[in-house]
Design an enzyme around this catalytic site. Structure first.
Site, PDB file in Angstrom:
ATOM      1  NE  ARG A  50     -44.266 -12.036 -46.266  1.00 19.92           N
ATOM      2  CZ  ARG A  50     -44.450 -12.737 -47.107  1.00 19.92           C
ATOM      3  NH1 ARG A  50     -44.752 -11.827 -48.749  1.00 19.92           N
ATOM      4  NH2 ARG A  50     -42.933 -13.755 -47.743  1.00 19.92           N
ATOM      5  CE1 TYR A 102     -47.104   8.774 -31.284  1.00 21.89           C
ATOM      6  CE2 TYR A 102     -46.147   7.875 -33.284  1.00 21.89           C
ATOM      7  CZ  TYR A 102     -46.299   7.511 -32.104  1.00 21.89           C
ATOM      8  OH  TYR A 102     -46.325   6.706 -31.353  1.00 21.89           O
TER       9      TYR A 102
HETATM   10  C1  LIG Z   1     -50.083   5.640 -31.386  1.00 22.60           C
HETATM   11  C2  LIG Z   1     -50.070   7.215 -32.541  1.00 22.60           C
HETATM   12  C3  LIG Z   1     -49.548   6.435 -33.467  1.00 22.60           C
HETATM   13  C4  LIG Z   1     -48.464   5.109 -33.915  1.00 22.60           C
HETATM   14  O1  LIG Z   1     -49.029   4.448 -33.588  1.00 22.60           O
HETATM   15  P1  LIG Z   1     -48.126   2.306 -33.469  1.00 22.60           P
HETATM   16  O2  LIG Z   1     -49.267   1.938 -32.932  1.00 22.60           O
HETATM   17  O3  LIG Z   1     -47.541   3.487 -31.717  1.00 22.60           O
HETATM   18  O4  LIG Z   1     -47.488   2.367 -34.004  1.00 22.60           O
HETATM   19  C5  LIG Z   1     -49.741   7.086 -34.345  1.00 22.60           C
HETATM   20  N1  LIG Z   1     -50.165   8.758 -35.431  1.00 22.60           N
HETATM   21  C6  LIG Z   1     -51.069   8.298 -34.424  1.00 22.60           C
HETATM   22  C7  LIG Z   1     -52.323   9.967 -33.628  1.00 22.60           C
HETATM   23  C8  LIG Z   1     -50.673   7.840 -32.860  1.00 22.60           C
HETATM   24  O5  LIG Z   1     -51.558   8.486 -31.558  1.00 22.60           O
END
Ligand SMILES: *Cc1c(COP(=O)(O)O)cnc(C)c1O
Length: 385
Positions: A50, A102
């Site tokens: 970890r 997002y």
């Molecule tokens: C997909 C995405 C995330 C989240 O990422 P994960 O790997 O799905 O947790 C955050 N920001 C953007 C712009 C994304 O496209």
């Protein structure tokens, strides 16, 4: 190596010297949780996976090198990276989010972090006066994305960094759409860059991961502490897959961009398309800013994401369901092309919020298939016009 390697070289070599015991040219997957010690407290730099693992260490070294950053940390997902960044804040902190961050980021701040006394507001970050106003009462963190999702809005990173710093806060840029091949937010004054490695960095739709990068030594130290304390790390195999993906990030981003630019131009010519959102189109609202912020080897490159407004919701849905080469799917950034309907899929949670997307909007993640095949596929789904 003595000189600083350029992107394409660092992607293949940074952190990736041949393995000393066997000469393996590829960093091995060190699938281990623990490390035998020579004496109590006498070890080779690794105690527990970890805290640190050699495969993840190679990935983090490479991520920092290709960002041109002093430090990078890898996480089990993009949300794990953003959550760990959020844990640098304290109760009472104020956060400003771009309106089009997002959905998972919005959910984290609105449904989780408010319970810990971290408040936030959303601001249209294309309007610097509005940002200045919102930051007026002080701000600890501004978190933005450019190009934005799904309208590909371009934000002025230098302007935003100046406002964040004047208000006593930091600017974090989620650089998932552009990637560090096309855009280096730290060069424009950002304090920290976040990624979903699930998208372009991995690039093959076969892993979930995330990362953070910064030049701020004290922030980096805190992030390292939090990475180990919270434990939202990627395992050795996903670290290895992501490291493998990075080797071809540059050539993939060039291919994504070439395909997207052709498709955007083709869509713009059609009279059954109401509007095309692509930062590379002359006339697009953020085009000049994108030219300044997005480039590789001195050449402006605008990425692989395109969205467009069809003439109606029915048309948009029919197009999304009518393609064969483009898979109808959420996510983005893989070698295969994806099509989706933001209003009912990725952005459905915005319904009733006042900032919902047009129901006639279609979003494309343009893959690296031959652009002629992609255009033929869209033409089949849209009908000759
Ligand atoms: C997909 C995405 C995330 C989240 O990422 P994960 O790997 O799905 O947790 C955050 N920001 C953007 C712009 C994304 O496209």
């Amino acid at each position: 190596m003595t000189h600083r390697m350029r992107f394409e070289t660092a992607a293949i070599h940074a952190g990736q010297d041949p393995e000393p015991t066997t000469g393996s040219a590829v960093v091995p997957i060190f699938q281990t949780s623990t490390y035998a010690q020579d004496g109590v407290g006498v070890h080779k730099g690794y105690e527990y996976s970890r805290t640190d693992n050699p495969t993840r260490h190679a990935l983090e070294t490479c991520l920092a090198a290709i960002e041109g950053a002093g430090h990078a940390r890898a996480f089990g997902s993009g949300m794990a990276a953003i959550s760990t960044l959020a844990m640098t804040l304290r109760s009472g902190a104020r956060v400003l989010l771009a309106t089009d961050v997002y959905g998972g980021t919005y959910r984290l701040f609105s449904k989780v972090l408010t319970d810990f006394g971290i408040s936030f507001a959303t601001v249209d970050m294309t309007d610097l006066d509005a940002v200045r106003n919102a930051a007026g009462d002080g701000v600890d963190l501004m978190l933005v994305e450019t190009p934005g999702n799904p309208m590909l809005k371009i934000l002025d990173l230098e302007g935003l960094a100046e406002i964040a710093h004047a208000a006593g806060g930091q600017l974090a840029v989620d650089n998932t759409f552009a990637t560090m091949y096309l855009q280096r937010p730290l060069d424009f004054g950002a304090d920290v860059v976040t990624y979903s490695g699930t998208k372009y960095l991995g690039g093959h739709s076969d892993l979930v991961a995330g990362s953070l990068a910064t030049n701020d030594d004290s922030l980096a130290e805190r992030l390292r502490f939090l990475q180990n304390s919270i434990g939202a790390i990627p395992g050795p195999f996903d670290s290895w897959l992501l490291l493998r993906g990075l080797k071809t990030l540059g050539i993939r981003m060039r291919a994504h961009t070439a395909g997207a630019a052709r498709i955007a131009a083709w869509l713009a010519e059609r009279d059954d398309v109401v509007a095309v959102n692509y930062p590379g189109l002359e006339g697009f609202a953020g085009h000049d800013l994108a030219r300044k912020q997005m480039s590789a080897q001195g050449e402006p490159l605008f990425g692989g994401m395109v969205s467009f407004e069809a003439s109606s919701e029915e048309r948009a849905l029919a197009i999304c369901e009518g393609t064969e080469v483009f898979f109808l799917a959420e996510s983005l950034g893989g070698v295969e092309s994806l099509i989706e309907h933001p209003g009912r899929m990725t952005h459905a949670s915005l319904a009733g919020s006042g900032i919902e997307v047009s129901p006639a909007l279609v979003r494309l993640s343009v893959g690296i298939e031959h652009p002629d095949d992609l255009i033929a596929d869209l033409e089949r789904a849209m009908g000759g016009k």
